[in-house]
Design an enzyme around this catalytic site. Structure first.
Site, PDB file in Angstrom:
ATOM      1  N   ASP A 158       0.509  -1.508  -0.281  1.00  0.00           N
ATOM      2  CA  ASP A 158       0.140   0.056  -0.311  1.00  0.00           C
ATOM      3  C   ASP A 158       1.508   1.503  -0.186  1.00  0.00           C
ATOM      4  O   ASP A 158       1.830   1.566  -0.816  1.00  0.00           O
ATOM      5  CB  ASP A 158      -0.786   0.351   1.103  1.00  0.00           C
ATOM      6  CG  ASP A 158      -2.177   1.029   1.082  1.00  0.00           C
ATOM      7  OD1 ASP A 158      -2.247   1.782   1.265  1.00  0.00           O
ATOM      8  OD2 ASP A 158      -3.542  -0.119   0.977  1.00  0.00           O
ATOM      9  N   HIS A 190      -4.193   6.007   4.155  1.00  0.00           N
ATOM     10  CA  HIS A 190      -4.129   4.795   3.773  1.00  0.00           C
ATOM     11  C   HIS A 190      -3.513   3.471   4.647  1.00  0.00           C
ATOM     12  O   HIS A 190      -4.742   2.838   4.869  1.00  0.00           O
ATOM     13  CB  HIS A 190      -4.163   4.420   1.683  1.00  0.00           C
ATOM     14  CG  HIS A 190      -4.840   4.049   1.698  1.00  0.00           C
ATOM     15  ND1 HIS A 190      -4.719   2.443   1.329  1.00  0.00           N
ATOM     16  CD2 HIS A 190      -6.666   3.620   0.826  1.00  0.00           C
ATOM     17  CE1 HIS A 190      -5.861   1.551   0.193  1.00  0.00           C
ATOM     18  NE2 HIS A 190      -6.757   2.554   0.044  1.00  0.00           N
ATOM     19  N   ASN A 280     -13.639   0.284  -6.894  1.00  0.00           N
ATOM     20  CA  ASN A 280     -14.746   1.297  -6.678  1.00  0.00           C
ATOM     21  C   ASN A 280     -15.123   1.854  -7.662  1.00  0.00           C
ATOM     22  O   ASN A 280     -16.111   3.206  -7.295  1.00  0.00           O
ATOM     23  CB  ASN A 280     -13.645   2.367  -5.961  1.00  0.00           C
ATOM     24  CG  ASN A 280     -13.814   1.232  -4.044  1.00  0.00           C
ATOM     25  OD1 ASN A 280     -14.094   0.707  -3.846  1.00  0.00           O
ATOM     26  ND2 ASN A 280     -12.930   2.720  -3.549  1.00  0.00           N
ATOM     27  N   SER A 340     -11.199  -1.062  -0.024  1.00  0.00           N
ATOM     28  CA  SER A 340     -10.291  -1.179   0.360  1.00  0.00           C
ATOM     29  C   SER A 340     -10.041  -1.787   2.534  1.00  0.00           C
ATOM     30  O   SER A 340      -9.161  -1.836   2.735  1.00  0.00           O
ATOM     31  CB  SER A 340      -8.941  -0.098  -0.182  1.00  0.00           C
ATOM     32  OG  SER A 340      -9.982   1.374   0.633  1.00  0.00           O
TER      33      SER A 340
END
Length: 392
Positions: A158, A190, A280, A340
């Protein structure tokens, strides 16, 4: 297949191709993959001799540059373990010769990938209680095995992780970064949020699991397919060296990439349960990577938020993914939404299964994970398997 990635000499800095800085994507935002000028990923055939081809490609690069074919051609750094290939900058003439080479299996443009999340309030994470019961009474408590994922390593592929966050209790380390110029932390938030959902003291599913940060996305939450592959390679090598099953979470994605999918397949073969976000963009998850890779555990949001990708072929399981509170890179918490945030719930559940059954293979963990899921509790699944992750 062995995974080897060579990063281009004149690779573009992420900041030059990334969108404006932000902590997360807004609801319904769709980011199309952005191809990087003259950047390509070259995948070799399984029977190709990597060392011989490496000498060949370097000679071709030198010849192309000396003949005025463009001084931007180049490959310099090498990361090799599971998948044989190269990432580099190749002018059209050189690219044609590489495509015609009998040792080359595939060529695809390198492209940007993004962290998959959307900012949302109000705060208040309900995900743990949701996955800890067969019913949908989120007022209930969260019950989990006493082993709590102890002895398991979960790799967070990530934006990095704030490994010093007190909620991680010293169980997190920084392992790899795809760009040497990046900091050894998470300047975005994130990755820290993902790590917190997997294993933090208060917000985590597997509260004793170890976290290793694998930084493949920069401060703006974007990176490249070649950088993602490099991170996957590194994790595969670590898992093989450790000689035991591990877990990885990838809450990121971009356009469909055969090279990224092949890397994921090799990672799973190396003994790593690989959990990925469905995406998404409100489309079939088979259109994006890594969600389209069959060997990955592709995760959708509980109740299928309007932005969630979907599908019966490429999505495996459902988990809470709206208004999830977890850790943030400034030392506190944040509440965000997206596939996520669903994916790390499943990675945490896999860590719990592995902690309680440390001799299981990656395939056995996945089988148990899917078999344990609570069926037919979610509405509006759009063809997605109606399996809600369950922890017991």
């Amino acid at each position: 297949m062995q995974l080897t990635t060579l990063i281009a000499t004149l690779a573009l800095l992420l900041a030059t191709v990334a969108p404006p800085p932000s902590h997360a994507l807004p609801n319904h935002a769709v980011r199309a993959p952005v191809s990087l000028k003259d950047r390509y990923i070259i995948t070799l055939k399984g029977d190709a001799d990597f060392k011989t081809f490496s000498r060949t490609i370097r000679a071709e690069v030198a010849a192309e540059n000396s003949n005025g074919g463009g001084n931007g051609n180049g490959v310099v750094s090498k990361i090799e373990h599971e998948f044989e290939g190269f990432a580099g900058t190749f002018a059209p003439g050189l690219l044609k010769r590489l495509q015609a080479n009998g040792n080359v299996d595939a060529v695809e443009p390198d492209a940007t990938v993004y962290a998959m999340a959307t900012t949302q309030s109000p705060a208040g994470s309900w995900g743990l209680t949701r996955i800890g019961q067969r019913g949908l009474n989120v007022a209930a408590g969260y019950t989990y095995p006493d082993s709590a994922g102890a002895g398991v390593t979960a790799y967070v592929i990530d934006t990095g992780v704030l490994v010093s966050h007190p909620e991680l209790e010293g169980r997190a380390t920084f392992g790899f970064k795809a760009d040497a110029s990046w900091s050894d932390t998470d300047a975005n938030g994130h990755g820290t949020h993902v790590a917190g959902t997997i294993a933090s003291k208060t917000y985590g599913v597997a509260k004793l699991t170890k976290i290793v940060a694998v930084k493949v996305l920069g401060d703006t939450g974007s990176g490249t397919n070649s950088g993602v592959i490099a991170g996957i390679n590194w994790v595969a090598a670590q898992a093989k060296a450790a000689g035991k099953t591990a877990v990885a979470n990838m809450s990121l994605g971009g356009g469909k990439s055969a090279a990224v999918n092949a890397a994921i397949k090799s990672l799973v073969a190396a003994g790593v349960v690989t959990v990925v976000a469905a995406g998404n963009e409100a489309q079939d998850a088979c259109n994006v990577s890594p969600a389209s890779e069959p060997s990955a555990v592709t995760t959708n949001t509980d109740a299928l938020s309007s932005f969630s990708n979907y599908g019966s072929k490429c999505v495996d399981i459902i988990a809470p993914g709206s208004a999830i509170t977890s850790l943030w890179n400034k030392g506190g918490t944040n509440t965000i939404s997206g596939t996520s945030t669903a994916s790390p719930h499943v990675a945490g559940a896999a860590s719990l299964i592995l902690g309680a059954n440390p001799t299981l293979s990656a395939a056995q963990v996945v089988s148990k994970l899917l078999a344990n899921a609570t069926p037919n509790k979610i509405t509006n699944v759009k063809g997605t398997p109606n399996k809600l992750v369950y922890v017991n």
